[in-house]
Scaffold this active site. Structure first.
Site, PDB file in Angstrom:
ATOM      1  N   LYS A 309     -24.239 -44.282  16.057  1.00 12.69           N
ATOM      2  CA  LYS A 309     -22.964 -43.558  16.206  1.00 12.69           C
ATOM      3  C   LYS A 309     -22.687 -43.167  17.659  1.00 12.69           C
ATOM      4  CE  LYS A 309     -22.427 -41.882  11.505  1.00 12.69           C
ATOM      5  NZ  LYS A 309     -22.063 -40.751  10.661  1.00 12.69           N
ATOM      6  N   ASP A 350     -15.376 -38.935   9.515  1.00 11.74           N
ATOM      7  CA  ASP A 350     -16.145 -37.972   8.697  1.00 11.74           C
ATOM      8  C   ASP A 350     -15.484 -36.599   8.676  1.00 11.74           C
ATOM      9  OD1 ASP A 350     -18.127 -39.682   7.881  1.00 11.74           O
ATOM     10  OD2 ASP A 350     -19.500 -39.190   9.518  1.00 11.74           O
TER      11      ASP A 350
END
Ligand code: NAP
Length: 523
Positions: A309, A350
């Site tokens: 990420k 997210d």
């Protein structure tokens, strides 16, 4: 048209025919009879003549990774017999190395296969010349391929090697695109799956798919069911856009089932693959550059998970792309998208998923809500950034208080405490971003709900989605709290990626069904 061939290891002809019938029923075009250990010439002829599907006959030599230990004279004689069956096989497969051994072998094989110098008119069997490396990329692959292309009797070139990384798939695509002759170019191992699925996109002659998971003839071979139903074989064509989930490991990810079902539901011409990339940044960068540079691949985006990420942010920044500001603040992105002008975008879906699911329960305005974020890892950072950005008073609770305090300083939060000090009824929202309660440790929970009547009840959100109902959610419900499970977050973060890539309205019910089918309620 790219054919699907199902390999069948032959011990008993009746059982082999039964498997071939099943393969035909499930959409295979060909079967490959692996007669490595089934070496009675007359029985091989009956096997071929009675086959319910056109077939390839292969007696793979032990020295090329097979199980046939006949001497070469007997092995070639076996193939000659197969070629002379009343109903001849569609193909005989012979290793290039064997074919190059002697003029005698070339002459014998040349008598039973169709080629420009074949004097007999009734010969239809094609010769597949093949080369395999079960260890790595063969340094002399080019030489081998040219030798196969130059062999007059060779109708199909087949090269298979173990993928060192996802990058090797591009070599396979380039080989197919050279179109020296009809070509099969396949990478073995987990990283080689794209070469098997995308064989059709690049116009390979065929790909292999196993009838059952335990019947693969090479490492990394998908099953027929996976190829057809999970990876959308029938819908693939040269224009299909390619997406994937990048992580390490990614073998058990549910994202391919999720996004491919979405593509099918909305008729979007895409396919989504697992993309394992080793943790180091150099691997991530080299792979993305190779995949993006190969324009006929139409690699258009990816979900990015642990441990990449942060690597995604760095990569997109280095390439001069755009980074969503909150992804930059969180320090992690989970979504890569290639825009029509060729520029890159990195975002984080997210936090929006967490906020969206919370707003569904509490209304759009979350200003002033007191939110207890449990955990201080990647998911917690997204929750903290999202809730703080929405004007909430965020308190972080974590087992390691040092990490909680770091988060507090970085995001200017209200407070930070050890997890053990959480008082559930003092918050408006509790969100579990620890892994407590996750399968297989389903008895664990980050928080207890004391029996107190008449007090305020928080909304309890668990980001853990396996099991769907964690102990935390069960006990929160019993205490009268509203709840949100990790499935809601998963669906929303995936749906946001889907909408970004496809510009279609995400088929939420399809996504929900795919996930609930794969995740049991309280496993
Ligand atoms: P992470 O970065 O490794 O963070 C793990 C967190 O869990 C840390 O705060 C850690 O505390 C805490 N923790 C681990 N074991 C613990 C224990 N035995 N007792 C108390 N605390 C413990 O992981 P992550 O990526 O944030 O993921 C965390 C959870 O979020 C996972 O369960 C994952 O399933 C879920 N998640 C869900 C979605 C979704 O779409 N639904 C998306 C992402 C993540 P320390 O700092 O003390 O080690």
């Amino acid at each position: 048209m790219t054919l699907i061939a199902v390999p069948i290891s032959v011990d008993d002809p009746a059982a082999a025919h039964a498997r071939a019938t099943r393969a035909a029923e499930h959409g295979a075009d060909l079967v490959e009879y692996r007669i490595d250990t089934f070496t009675d010439p007359a029985a091989v002829q009956r096997l071929v003549a009675g086959s319910p599907l056109p077939c390839i006959v292969t007696a793979r030599a032990a020295w090329e990774g097979g199980h046939c230990d006949l001497d070469e004279t007997d092995r070639i004689s076996l193939l000659e017999h197969a070629g002379l069956a009343d109903v001849a096989p569609a193909y005989l497969d012979l290793e290039l190395a064997a074919y190059q051994t002697s003029a005698n072998i070339r002459q014998k094989i040349g008598l039973v296969v169709d080629h420009p110098g074949q004097p007999r008119a009734d010969v239809s069997t094609g010769l597949i010349l093949s080369t395999h490396d079960f260890e790595t990329f063969p340094a002399d692959l080019d030489r081998r391929v040219l030798a196969m292309a130059d062999a007059p009797a060779c109708r199909v070139i087949k090269a298979a090697w173990r993928a060192r990384s996802l990058r090797d798939n591009i070599d396979a695509f380039e080989l197919i695109q050279r179109r020296l002759k009809p070509t099969v170019a396949l990478c073995m191992g987990e990283a080689g799956l794209p070469s098997r699925v995308l064989a059709k996109k690049f116009g390979a002659h065929l790909t292999f798919a196993a009838l059952d998971a335990d019947a693969a003839s090479a490492p990394g071979q998908p099953t027929l069911d996976e190829l057809k139903n999970l990876y959308r074989w029938d819908a693939l064509n040269a224009d299909t856009r390619v997406y994937g989930v990048i992580g390490w490991p990614v073998g058990h990810s549910v994202s391919p089932a999720f996004h491919n079902a979405g593509f099918t539901a909305t008729g979007f011409n895409g396919v989504y693959l697992p993309m394992p990339i080793a943790p180091e940044y150099e691997h991530f960068k080299a792979t993305l550059i190779r995949w993006l540079d190969h324009t006929p691949l139409h690699f258009s985006g990816a979900s990015v998970t642990i441990p990449h990420k942060q690597n995604l942010l760095r990569f997109v920044e280095e390439q001069g792309g755009e980074i969503e500001p909150l992804a930059q603040t969180i320090g992690a992105a989970n979504t890569l998208s290639l825009r029509p002008d060729g520029s890159l975008y990195a975002g984080n879906t997210d936090y929006a998923a967490i906020l969206g699911a919370t707003r569904d329960k509490l209304g759009d305005d979350l200003t002033g809500k007191k939110v207890a974020v449990l955990g201080a890892g990647g998911a917690a950072r997204a929750a903290v950034a999202g809730f703080a950005n929405a004007g909430c008073r965020v308190i972080v609770f974590n087992r390691s208080i040092g990490k909680a305090q770091q988060l507090k300083e970085e995001f200017k939060l209200f407070a930070a405490h050890p997890l053990s000090e959480l008082k559930p009824y003092s918050a408006d929202v509790i969100i579990n971003c620890t892994s407590l309660g996750m399968h297989p440790h389903t008895d664990a929970t980050p928080c207890a709900f004391p029996d107190t009547l008449g007090t305020h009840r928080p909304l309890v959100f668990d980001t853990v989605y396996n099991p769907l109902e964690t102990r935390l959610l069960r006990e929160a419900k019993a205490a009268g709290c509203g709840t949100v499970n990790g499935l809601e977050m998963f669906i929303r973060q995936g749906a946001a990626q889907y909408a970004l890539w496809t510009r279609h309205t995400p088929p939420l019910e399809v996504f929900r069904n795919v996930l609930t089918d794969r995740l049991s309620p309280s496993r």
